[in-house]
Design a protein around this motif. Structure first.
Motif, short mmCIF file in Angstrom:
data_model
loop_
_atom_site.label_atom_id
_atom_site.label_comp_id
_atom_site.label_asym_id
_atom_site.label_seq_id
_atom_site.Cartn_x
_atom_site.Cartn_y
_atom_site.Cartn_z
N ASN A 357 2.55 96.76 58.18
CA ASN A 357 1.59 96.56 57.10
C ASN A 357 0.31 97.36 57.30
OD1 ASN A 357 -0.02 95.69 55.01
ND2 ASN A 357 -0.05 93.54 55.62
N TYR A 368 6.89 92.56 49.90
CA TYR A 368 6.57 91.16 49.64
C TYR A 368 7.43 90.58 48.51
CZ TYR A 368 2.47 91.09 52.72
OH TYR A 368 1.63 91.11 53.82
N GLN A 420 1.30 90.92 44.22
CA GLN A 420 1.68 90.23 45.44
C GLN A 420 0.45 89.99 46.33
OE1 GLN A 420 5.00 89.32 46.28
NE2 GLN A 420 5.44 89.92 44.16
N ASP A 422 -1.32 89.42 49.98
CA ASP A 422 -1.12 89.90 51.34
C ASP A 422 -1.02 88.69 52.27
OD1 ASP A 422 -0.85 91.77 53.37
OD2 ASP A 422 -3.02 92.00 53.66
#
Length: 425
Positions: A357, A368, A420, A422
Motif C-alpha cells: 500500500n 480493496y 474505498q 483505506d
C-alpha cells in the motif's frame, strides 16, 4: 526466449475472512518437504501466501511435479525494495558525470515525447558544458544547473520553471520520464551500466535509513533497502518450484544488478530495454513489444506494457496477441506490486495478488474492492504510509485513460467500483 506455462487455476474455497483454503494434499505427497513462508506480514497475509505455496508448489495438489512451473511475477521498486533503484542510479550518474551531451546538442533526440520547452531548458543549462557525445560535468559546481534541470525533468516531468517536459504519450503503455532514464544511458554498454548500478547499489545499501545525498544544488534520497519479507517470499516460492520473475519500469541492466541480491538471475528480469548499436552501445531508442516495433518507444514495462512484456518474454506470446489478456493457463499464478503501473499484470494473476500500500488510486480501488477474493494488501514494510484520510475516488477518478483523462474504475463486468476507505496501513 523463455517459455513457461502457469499451472491451471484451481477452484479454491474462500472463507468469510477471505482466507484461501487449499484442498487436502494428494496421496503420495507426504514425503514432499513443506516450504514455510516467514513472518512479518500484516493480518492473515502470511497464511494466505502459505496456502498459495501449499496449493501450487510442487508438493501441492496442483503442483507441477517438476514438469512445468507456476509463474510468480514481482514488480521491483517499492515492492521488493524500499525506494527506487532507477532513481538511485540516476542520482549516481548525475553525481559522477556519466550522462552524455546529446548529438548536435539536440535534447529532442533523447525522447520523442520531450517538449520544446524542456529541450530548450536542457540545452540552455547543459549545452555549453560539453561537446556532443561526451559526458556532462554534472557532478561539479559548474555543472550543477545542468544536473538540476535534468533531475527536474526526470523527477517531476517539468522544467525548473514549471513547463511540462513531456507530451503526447499513451498513459497505459509508457511513462516518458521513466523511459528517459534508459534513453539517457545511450553511448554506454550494458556492462558499463551494470557497473554504474553496482556502485550506486553499494552506496545506497551502506547509507543509513533516511540518508540524503547532494545532487546538483539540491538533495535527494540516498538509501535503499531490500524488504526481508519479500526476499524470504521469493526464496520460498523458488524452493517450492515456482518460476519467479521481476517486471520493472527501471532500466534492464540496473534491475539485473539489484535482483541478484534477491536470488533472481538476469534472465528472469524484464526491465526497460534499449536497442543496441553495432558497437554494442545503447542507443536512445527502446525495444518494442507485441505489435510495437523496436524504436517506437511506446511500449515499456508500464501498466498494459507490463502485460505485453510478461506475455512475450515469459509465455512466448508473439505479435499483437501479447498485448491481450491470455487464457488462465498462460498467465502468472501470483503477482506482487505497489503502484498503478502494476495494475494490469496484477489483475492477470489467477490465484493471488499482493499489493504493497502506497496510496495509489486505481490499485487500491481494485485491491480493496477485492471483487474475486484474490487480493491481499500489506503496508509498506519500512516506513509504512499513514492511513489515507479521504476515501479513494474509485467511482469518479479511479482510472486514468490513454489520453490522461480520468474516470471511474470498473470491474470486469463493467460495474463501477465504489469509493474505498483505506484500511490497511
Amino acid at each position: 526466449m523463455h517459455r513457461r506455462r502457469a499451472a491451471p487455476l484451481a477452484l479454491m474455497a474462500v472463507t468469510a475472512s477471505g482466507l484461501l483454503l487449499a484442498p487436502p494434499a494428494q496421496a503420495g505427497q507426504a514425503e514432499c518437504p513443506r516450504v514455510t513462508i516467514g513472518a512479518g506480514w500484516y493480518g492473515d497475509n502470511q497464511a494466505r501466501l502459505q496456502r498459495l505455496v501449499d496449493e501450487y508448489g510442487r508438493c501441492g495438489p496442483h503442483g507441477a511435479g517438476g514438469r512445468t512451473k507456476p509463474v510468480a511475477v514481482f514488480d521491483w521498486d517499492n515492492t521488493v525494495v524500499k525506494n527506487d533503484v532507477g532513481d538511485a542510479t540516476m542520482f549516481w550518474l548525475l553525481r559522477n558525470g556519466r550522462l552524455r551531451q546529446p548529438a548536435h546538442g539536440d535534447w529532442t533526440t533523447t525522447s520523442r515525447f520531450l517538449t520544446p520547452a524542456a529541450a530548450g531548458a536542457l540545452a540552455g543549462a547543459c549545452g555549453p558544458l560539453a561537446r556532443p557525445g561526451t559526458p556532462l560535468p554534472t557532478g561539479t559546481p559548474g555543472g550543477a544547473a545542468c544536473a538540476d534541470e535534468i533531475n527536474s525533468v526526470y523527477g517531476t516531468a517539468a522544467t525548473r520553471t514549471g513547463a511540462a517536459a513531456f507530451a503526447g504519450w499513451d498513459r497505459r503503455t509508457t511513462e516518458p520520464s521513466y523511459a528517459w532514464l534508459a534513453q539517457l544511458m545511450r553511448g554506454w554498454t550494458a556492462r558499463e551500466i551494470r557497473g554504474f548500478a553496482a556502485a550506486a547499489r553499494t552506496e545506497n545499501l551502506t547509507a543509513p535509513v533516511g540518508a540524503v545525498q547532494k545532487v546538483g544544488s539540491g538533495t535527494a534520497t540516498g538509501w535503499v533497502r531490500y524488504y526481508d519479507q519479500q526476499k524470504d517470499l521469493v526464496r520460498g516460492l523458488r524452493k517450492a518450484g515456482f518460476d519467479v520473475w521481476i517486471s520493472s519500469a527501471s532500466p534492464q541492466p540496473v534491475v539485473e544488478v539489484w535482483a541478484e541480491g534477491a536470488g533472481i538471475d538476469a534472465d528472469h528480469v524484464i526491465g526497460i530495454r534499449n536497442t543496441t548499436g553495432r558497437d554494442g552501445k545503447f542507443t536512445a531508442r527502446l525495444q518494442g513489444c507485441g505489435s510495437v516495433r523496436d524504436g517506437a518507444d511506446t511500449m515499456i514495462t508500464y501498466i498494459d506494457g507490463k502485460r505485453c512484456w510478461i506475455n512475450q518474454e515469459i509465455f512466448g506470446v508473439r505479435g499483437a496477441a501479447a498485448e491481450k489478456v491470455q487464457p488462465a493457463s498462460r498467465r502468472q499464478v501470483f503477482a506482487a506490486g505497489d503502484s498503478d503501473t502494476d495494475i494490469s499484470f496484477l489483475r492477470d494473476a489467477t490465484a493471488l495478488r499482493l499489493v504493497v500500500n502506497r496510496n495509489k488510486n486505481e490499485l487500491m480501488c481494485r485491491a480493496y474492492d477485492n471483487s474475486d477474493g484474490r487480493w491481499i494488501v500489506n503496508p509498506m514494510f519500512i516506513e509504512p504510509k499513514k492511513q489515507k484520510a479521504a476515501p479513494y475516488p474509485c467511482a469518479t477518478a479511479g482510472y486514468v485513460d490513454r489520453d490522461g483523462t480520468t474516470g471511474p474504475a470498473l470491474r470486469d463486468d463493467r460495474s463501477v467500483i465504489p469509493d474505498q476507505a483505506d484500511s490497511v496501513f
